[in-house]
Every structure is written in C-alpha cells, then in structure tokens.
Design a protein around this motif. Structure first.
Motif, mmCIF file in Angstrom:
data_model
loop_
_atom_site.group_PDB
_atom_site.id
_atom_site.type_symbol
_atom_site.label_atom_id
_atom_site.label_comp_id
_atom_site.label_asym_id
_atom_site.label_seq_id
_atom_site.Cartn_x
_atom_site.Cartn_y
_atom_site.Cartn_z
ATOM 1 N N TYR A 69 0.846 -1.204 0.000
ATOM 2 C CA TYR A 69 0.000 0.000 0.000
ATOM 3 C C TYR A 69 0.874 1.243 0.000
ATOM 4 N N HIS A 70 0.293 2.308 -0.554
ATOM 5 C CA HIS A 70 0.930 3.618 -0.424
ATOM 6 C C HIS A 70 0.185 4.386 0.655
ATOM 7 N N ILE A 71 0.946 4.915 1.615
ATOM 8 C CA ILE A 71 0.340 5.666 2.723
ATOM 9 C C ILE A 71 0.652 7.131 2.501
ATOM 10 N N LYS A 72 -0.405 7.929 2.465
ATOM 11 C CA LYS A 72 -0.199 9.345 2.176
ATOM 12 C C LYS A 72 -1.018 10.194 3.147
ATOM 13 N N SER A 73 -0.331 11.164 3.753
ATOM 14 C CA SER A 73 -1.048 12.159 4.549
ATOM 15 C C SER A 73 -0.418 13.493 4.228
ATOM 16 N N GLN A 74 -0.813 14.522 4.972
ATOM 17 C CA GLN A 74 -0.235 15.833 4.735
ATOM 18 C C GLN A 74 1.280 15.785 4.968
ATOM 19 N N TYR A 75 1.703 14.861 5.829
ATOM 20 C CA TYR A 75 3.117 14.861 6.245
ATOM 21 C C TYR A 75 3.882 13.613 5.858
ATOM 22 N N LEU A 76 3.192 12.552 5.545
ATOM 23 C CA LEU A 76 3.866 11.282 5.304
ATOM 24 C C LEU A 76 3.584 10.784 3.901
ATOM 25 N N SER A 77 4.535 10.037 3.378
ATOM 26 C CA SER A 77 4.314 9.367 2.110
ATOM 27 C C SER A 77 5.274 8.188 2.082
ATOM 28 N N TYR A 78 4.772 6.983 2.226
ATOM 29 C CA TYR A 78 5.647 5.813 2.158
ATOM 30 C C TYR A 78 4.839 4.595 1.761
ATOM 31 N N ASN A 79 5.554 3.525 1.450
ATOM 32 C CA ASN A 79 4.885 2.280 1.071
ATOM 33 C C ASN A 79 5.102 1.233 2.158
ATOM 34 N N ALA A 80 4.096 0.412 2.380
ATOM 35 C CA ALA A 80 4.243 -0.678 3.344
ATOM 36 C C ALA A 80 3.230 -1.757 2.987
ATOM 37 N N TYR A 81 3.500 -2.976 3.446
ATOM 38 C CA TYR A 81 2.594 -4.088 3.153
ATOM 39 C C TYR A 81 1.466 -4.139 4.186
ATOM 40 N N GLY A 82 0.374 -4.750 3.766
ATOM 41 C CA GLY A 82 -0.795 -4.844 4.626
ATOM 42 C C GLY A 82 -0.500 -5.514 5.957
ATOM 43 N N ASP A 83 0.294 -6.603 5.920
ATOM 44 C CA ASP A 83 0.558 -7.306 7.186
ATOM 45 C C ASP A 83 1.303 -6.394 8.161
ATOM 46 N N GLU A 84 2.261 -5.615 7.637
ATOM 47 C CA GLU A 84 2.995 -4.692 8.515
ATOM 48 C C GLU A 84 2.040 -3.638 9.101
ATOM 49 N N LEU A 85 1.174 -3.110 8.236
ATOM 50 C CA LEU A 85 0.267 -2.050 8.712
ATOM 51 C C LEU A 85 -0.712 -2.577 9.759
ATOM 52 N N MET A 86 -1.031 -3.860 9.640
ATOM 53 C CA MET A 86 -1.983 -4.418 10.599
ATOM 54 C C MET A 86 -1.283 -4.952 11.852
ATOM 55 N N GLN A 87 -0.020 -5.383 11.704
ATOM 56 C CA GLN A 87 0.688 -5.952 12.860
ATOM 57 C C GLN A 87 1.550 -4.912 13.578
ATOM 58 N N TYR A 88 2.478 -4.331 12.831
ATOM 59 C CA TYR A 88 3.384 -3.331 13.415
ATOM 60 C C TYR A 88 2.632 -2.009 13.589
ATOM 61 N N GLY A 89 1.813 -1.718 12.617
ATOM 62 C CA GLY A 89 1.012 -0.498 12.693
ATOM 63 C C GLY A 89 1.494 0.574 11.730
ATOM 64 N N MET A 90 0.619 1.527 11.512
ATOM 65 C CA MET A 90 0.971 2.668 10.664
ATOM 66 C C MET A 90 1.637 3.724 11.540
ATOM 67 N N GLU B 224 -4.548 8.436 3.627
ATOM 68 C CA GLU B 224 -5.140 7.666 2.529
ATOM 69 C C GLU B 224 -4.231 6.477 2.255
ATOM 70 N N ILE B 225 -4.802 5.302 2.317
ATOM 71 C CA ILE B 225 -4.038 4.068 2.134
ATOM 72 C C ILE B 225 -4.529 3.440 0.832
ATOM 73 N N THR B 226 -3.648 3.342 -0.139
ATOM 74 C CA THR B 226 -4.091 2.859 -1.451
ATOM 75 C C THR B 226 -3.221 1.695 -1.900
ATOM 76 N N ALA B 227 -3.855 0.639 -2.371
ATOM 77 C CA ALA B 227 -3.103 -0.528 -2.855
ATOM 78 C C ALA B 227 -2.243 -0.114 -4.043
ATOM 79 N N VAL B 228 -0.966 -0.502 -4.010
ATOM 80 C CA VAL B 228 -0.078 -0.216 -5.140
ATOM 81 C C VAL B 228 -0.332 -1.299 -6.179
ATOM 82 N N GLN B 229 -0.695 -0.855 -7.366
ATOM 83 C CA GLN B 229 -1.065 -1.803 -8.431
ATOM 84 C C GLN B 229 0.041 -2.813 -8.683
ATOM 85 N N GLY B 230 -0.330 -4.057 -8.746
ATOM 86 C CA GLY B 230 0.628 -5.103 -9.115
ATOM 87 C C GLY B 230 1.613 -5.469 -8.015
ATOM 88 N N CYS B 231 1.509 -4.883 -6.805
ATOM 89 C CA CYS B 231 2.463 -5.207 -5.728
ATOM 90 C C CYS B 231 1.783 -5.886 -4.550
#
Ligand code: DGJ
Length: 751
Positions: free
Chosen positions: A697-718, A744-751
């Motif tokens: 996923y791509h994570i985007k806010s006013q201050y952040l922009s990075y990519n992370a996998y769903g398992d990390e976002l659900m386990q380690y956290g955003m 805004e958390i958006t799936a990165v196409q094809g990843c």
C-alpha cells in the motif's frame, strides 16, 4: 426425521428443534414437553446434528414451584426460555403479560404449529428490515396459543443469508369473544446459559448523545429505557453484550437493536444461577393495548447480531444490514448531496437576500444543497410562535418558498427545507383553529418544551391536517430534501380521541402516526431526501432510518465533541446515515477553536455538510472548503459503502482514530485526531484493520508518504509521527490542540 425446509432453517420434526443457521451464526430453540418454547443456543454456527436436546439444563432446586404435580424438576424458573410469561413458576421479568376479563395476568402459551416462509414479510405500519429477493432470508413463524383466552401469538424469526443477524417480532391475534389487555409484549427475549458478560449501552443527553458505557453484569437488572415518547437523547434503543476480554477487534459480542422510535426497554436480568435473560421491546411502563375480539397487534422488530470479531465485527453487521436492507428507496444507494444549513449561522434572523448570498457562496464552493432551517414560516421570529403554520413568512421571504426554491435552483443548487411536523405553538393560526389537537390530559395543566406542544399524532385527522400543509408546499415548490425536527418529548400523554381504557396505547399510536406521515410523504415524493432530527440526536434510531436515510447526529457540532458522539453512534448506525457538518469557529455550543481541517476530517465520515456562513471565511479558508468538498465528493461513495473500524477510543485515550476500508481491502481512509497537544510524546503506531496482508500500500497524509505491506500495517502499525519534527501530526506552530490527520491508504497496483 430431520426436514431441511430451507438451507437456513432446519427443523427436527420429532424433537421439535428449530435451527436457524446461515453458515456463520446459529440460533436454536425447541418446543418443551409443556408446549412452551425453550431457548438452546445463539452464537457462532454449529454443525447441524441429529439432536440438541441434551443442551437443556434442568435441575431440582429448593424453594421452587414446579408446573406438574409429582414432578420436582420442571420449573420455568430454571429452564431457559424463548418468550417467557410470568405467573406459572417463572419469577423473572416476562416477555409478555396479558390481562384477561377476569383480571388475571397469567398467560400460558402452547405450541401449535410452524410455518417456513422464503424471504421475510413486512410489518404493517412499522419500519422493518426487508429483502429484495426471497433467497436473502428465511423466516420461521411459530404459532402459539393461550387456550383460555383463545389468544394466538405468532413469533417470527428471520435469518439473513448475507448478514449475521436475526430479526424477530411477535404478533398477537385475539380469537376470543372478549377484549384482552396486553400489558407487555416485548419484541424479543433470550435466556443465555451464562452471564459472564459486560453490557454496552449508548447513553447521554442533549449535545452529548450516545456515549459508550460499559458495565459488568451483576445479579439483578441492568436496563436502559425511554418513557419520553421518543427514543431519546438519554438512552438509545440498543444493548450489546460482550465478554470481558472482547475488544473492538476480537472476541464475542452480541448486539440487540430495536427498529422503533418510541418508548423502549432494553433489559438484561441475571438470575441467581447465572442465567442471563435479555429482552428488548416497547417499554411496558405506561403501555397497555386493548386487544379487541378479532383484533391483532404487532410488536416492532428487534434485530439480534452475533460476532466473534469484536465490537467492530458487531457494528459492521448492523451497518451492512441497516444501510442495505433497512434504509430503502431512492436514496439508499445514491450519493448523498453535500449540504449547507443556515441554522447556526443565522438562527431565525434572515431575509431572502441573506439566504441568496449565503447559498451563492456555497455554490462557489461546489456545495450541492442549500437547507433553509427553522424560522421561514408563519410569524416565526423566535421559538414562541409559528409552529403548525407551514406557510412562508412573506415578510422574510417575499417570493414564498416557491420563489426562493426557484432562485436557489437557478444558482445550480438543490433546495431543502426544515419542518417540525409534530409540534405546534399556541401562538399559531393552526392552534387557534384546532386547540384540541394537542396531547393533553383533561383537567390537568399541560407542560411545554421550548414553548411548544405536541400534536396528537395518534389521531388520523391531525396527521391529515399536517400532511395536507406539507403536501401543498412540496408539490408546488422545488424541495428536494426536508429536515424533520422534533424538539420536545411528550408529557401528560392522553388522547381525547380514545376511550379511557385505551390511554395506554397513545405513546405507541403516536409513533405509528409519525411513521404514517413519513410513509405518505415518501409515497407522494419518492425522491425526497428526509433527514431526521430531534434537537440533534433525540430520536436517532433504527426506526427512523426506514424513512429518513440520514439523521442529524447531535446539536453539538464541535469536532472534538463529535469524536465521542460519532464513535458511540457508529456502534450500531452506518456512516451514511450520520449527518455531520463543519461548523463555525469558535464553536457555537462549546466555544472551542478547532482547525478547519479537523472539522472537515471528523465530518467526512458521515453525511457531510456545512453549518456556517461561508461569506465570513477568509480566502484561504474558502480554498480549504473547496478542497474538502472536492475530497468528499470523490470519496463519498467509498466511505458510505466501506467497512468501518474504530481503532482508538476518545473515551479512553487522548486520541480518536477510525478507519473506513473498501470491502475488497484495496483502499482505506484513516482519521486520527489527537485531542490535546502533548510534549515529547512516545513513538506512536496505529495497527490498521481489514487490509490484504500481502498487498503493498501507499500511505499518504499531509506529512507522510511511504509504502508498506498490509501485514505490517496491521501488525506493526501505521506510523503516526511527522518524522521531521518527531511530533505527531503537525509542525505548523501555534496551538497544537485538536489536530487531526487523514491518511489515505491505497493498494499499489501489481504489488
Ligand atoms: C434543533 C435542531 O437540532 C437544530 O439543528 C435546528 O434545526 C433547531 N432545532 C431549529 O429550531
């Protein structure tokens, strides 16, 4: 031996066991030897087996009354029941009490027969869940009879294919020759085999509705109720049970919601053997229905949900069921318009040109609907007069509502109008013409609320008179939306139109009148959008949702106050039905100053709008408003249909966080609000829910922009921090209280 009548209802004819099972939940009950219905199980689906009767627990207990001479085991007090009556050996509160002509209050229901129906029947004159196709639900009707009274009682249970919910209602038919008095007829009752639960209720008051309260169940009664005539700001017609270790994300939770807008009782009774009886229905206090020979009476519908995915799992079941199969008609699946309401900006003080300026600025921001609130009718310049006279005040509006609505439409906006159909001021032409139309007890004084009196909606002619006025206006002017307000509860409840032995019916008949007026308006104007309101959230219940797909959540429009209110409301009610507006700063109710971004972020997860004069905003603020409107329009469809997760509770922490996730897990919107500023705080991560573990996923806010996998976002956290400053959220200086960020958390196409 076992007849599979339908995939979802299995009947063991020999043992008379009924198993409702949709593959995820099971509900089981049986017919006792004595003919009463006994409860066996409600919870996670059980595999269908030959017999379940060994689940019946029955013991000899001292100081007990037994139903048959010579038998020292069978007492209703010690048997788990399905719809208990008082007086034949059970001493707990009953689901039903019938008073016969001889004054007796004992009733004995015996099983007669059952019938399975594909789909689900509507309830006459009452709101209820529905199906669009027979395969969506199966219903079993159990016909019971009290032979002394020739009273037939039909229990109806519907299980849904796509929702983990069971809907119940009860119909009473008097086949006898004499009238009976129904003193109590709850919509549902269950005896759970253990009482190791906490109850969860939504309670509060005006401007702080539906706060979450959790309490441990103890022997005796835990209850919430209303006897105000409306479901009320004080308690919502809902009760949940959760295990002590159940959280938002995991564990068992049961939810009970009543599709009704009047007096209710939701009660949990723990007996001294740790059996828990839960019931929900019309409040028996003040209720008595005279059931004449050949007449029938139908209770409102109760919905019971089970989840083993925590309170969020329970809420998601309610949300899906209510937004898809309780809300109905034109607006159910349509995007709701972004609206602007003039109430907090102008109150009663405006003329047509003010409104045009107000609306024109809103149009500039691409707002779609202008709503004219209180004060447009009769001689209304304050709350002392005018209610009941639903004709434009031509001193304020020289072109009437017709002319004003045309001017608004000419701006490219839709027009909406406020009504308070159930109320009247004594200083009104309507009251002068019909002084006997109000609810009042003969030879008693009549209390007022906000200087107004309640019209007797239990009377058809009163509802007709209001319908005619509303119809005249709605059919002439270009009105796309109405806000249906209700600003006081009922007192001195009595109707002149009914006999003395029917006065216990008036509260219920009143609500039936309210539903009838709604229904007539919907039939006449199918594309009219109705928003319910009762001094904010005084009648925010599942009953209203059947007629009004959205409701004004609270008169408290402050974004920080709204965190708790919307958090609590979301326990049962879907986002698409929560009217949530950005209002002025400082806030009218609490005087708090909050950033415009926070106000927008909190309101996005609702039916979004504005409640302020945009002409008073700076150029920069108007730019922000335009961006908010554009953002909401882009996302409203996704938000309305999303799965909602509460992540962090404002009742327990300095934060409120929630997440709206697309059902396919590919997109999420996370709202994080920090209430008070903090200094040198800890690192913070927020575990998300509902994502696809292996998806990037791509994570985007006013201050952040990075990519992370769903398992990390659900386990380690955003990660929440603004890495540049080490401080959460915002490094812009100034007051850091009440900051909020949208991720805004958006799936990165094809990843
Ligand atoms: C109470 C409502 O909740 C407000 O939004 C507003 O409509 C006022 N009534 C108007 O009297």
């Amino acid at each position: 031996k076992i007849k599979e009548r339908m995939r979802m209802i299995i009947v063991n004819e020999q043992e008379k066991v009924f198993h409702l099972n949709n593959g995820r939940i099971s509900y089981l009950f049986y017919v006792m030897e004595s003919g009463q219905l006994g409860h066996l199980y409600f919870g996670k689906a059980l595999t269908q087996k030959g017999s379940y009767l060994h689940m019946v627990e029955k013991a000899h207990r001292p100081m007990t009354t037994y139903i048959t001479e010579g038998d020292l085991y069978t007492s209703y007090e010690h048997l788990r029941q399905e719809y208990p009556c008082y007086g034949t050996s059970d001493y707990r509160y009953p689901a039903m009490e019938i008073q016969g002509g001889d004054g007796s209050r004992i009733c004995k229901l015996e099983y007669q027969r059952y019938r399975i129906i594909n789909g689900k029947k509507p309830l006459p004159g009452l709101p209820a869940t529905y199906v669009e196709d027979e395969s969506e639900a199966s219903t079993v009707e159990i016909v019971m009879r009290d032979s002394k009274y020739a009273l037939e009682v039909v229990f109806s249970y519907s299980i849904f294919r796509d929702f983990d919910a069971i809907a119940r209602s009860v119909q009473l038919v008097n086949h006898g020759k004499e009238a009976l008095l129904v003193n109590r007829a709850m919509s549902m009752s269950i005896d759970f085999p253990d009482a190791a639960f906490q109850s969860v209720q939504l309670s509060g008051a005006w401007a702080r509705e539906r706060y979450v309260h959790v309490r441990d169940l103890q022997p005796g009664i835990t209850a919430v109720s209303s006897m105000r005539g409306n479901s009320s700001h004080q308690h919502n017609p809902f009760l949940a049970l959760k295990r002590k270790n159940t959280t938002e994300q995991s564990g068992e939770a049961y939810g009970f919601s009543l599709i009704y807008s009047g007096n209710f009782l939701a009660q949990a009774e723990v007996d001294n053997y740790q059996v828990l009886r839960v019931m929900l229905g019309i409040n028996p206090f003040g209720f008595q229905w005279k059931l004449d020979a050949a007449a029938n009476f139908t209770t409102p519908e109760a919905v019971m949900v089970y989840s083993n995915a925590g309170l969020n799992g329970m809420s998601q079941q309610f949300h899906r069921l209510y937004r898809n199969r309780l809300v109905r008609g034109y607006w159910r699946d349509r995007e709701r318009p972004v609206l602007i309401n003039n109430w907090e900006a102008t109150q009663f003080d405006y003329v047509e040109e003010d409104l045009i300026r107000f609306a024109a600025k809103a149009k500039e921001c691409d707002i779609e609907l202008f709503v004219l609130d209180d004060g447009w009718f009769g001689a209304r310049n304050d709350d002392k007069c005018g209610l009941g006279d639903w004709k434009a005040n031509t001193q304020k509006l020289p072109n009437g509502i017709e002319g004003l609505s045309k001017r608004i439409e000419a701006l490219g906006m839709k027009f909406g109008l406020w009504f308070e159909p159930e109320m009247v001021n004594k200083d009104s032409d309507f009251f002068r013409m019909h002084p006997d139309y109000i609810i009042a007890t003969p030879e008693r004084s009549v209390s007022h609320g906000r200087n107004q009196f309640v019209l007797d909606f239990s009377r058809r002619e009163v509802v007709d008179a209001i319908y005619e006025q509303m119809y005249a206006l709605l059919s002439k002017a270009k009105i796309s939306y109405i806000k249906w307000d209700m600003n006081r509860s009922i007192s001195e409840c009595y109707s002149k139109a009914y006999h003395s032995d029917q006065q216990g019916e008036i509260f219920h008949r009143y609500i039936l009148g309210v539903y009838d007026l709604h229904e007539r308006l919907i039939q006449a104007f199918p594309s009219l959008l109705i928003e319910s309101c009762a001094s904010g959230g005084g009648r925010f219940d599942a009953g209203m949702l059947y007629y009004a797909p959205q409701g004004w959540v609270s008169d408290d429009s402050d974004a920080i106050e709204r965190l708790k209110i919307q958090y609590g409301t979301s326990l049962v009610y879907p986002l698409s039905c929560m009217g949530a507006h950005v209002s002025a700063c400082p806030n009218e109710q609490v005087g708090r100053q909050t950033p415009l971004e926070t106000r927008g972020n909190v309101a996005f997860t609702g039916a979004f709008g504005y409640e302020l004069d945009l002409n008073k905003l700076s150029v920069n603020e108007i730019e922000t408003v335009k961006k908010q409107v554009a953002f909401y329009k882009e996302n409203r469809n996704f938000i309305a249909k999303s799965d909602f997760y509460r992540l962090c509770s404002p009742f327990e922490t300095n934060f409120a966080a929630w997440e709206a996730v697309a059902p396919d897990g590919k997109r999420a919107l996370v709202t994080v609000t920090r209430i008070l500023s903090e200094i040198n705080g800890p690192y913070r991560r927020l575990p998300l829910c509902g994502l696809l573990p292996e998806q990037q996923y791509h994570i985007k806010s006013q201050y952040l922009s990075y990519n992370a996998y769903g398992d990390e976002l659900m386990q380690y956290g955003m990660i929440l921090e603004d890495k540049s400053s080490g401080q959460i959220i915002d490094g812009s200086g100034g007051c850091q209280d009440f900051r909020s960020v949208l991720y805004e958390i958006t799936a990165v196409q094809g990843c």
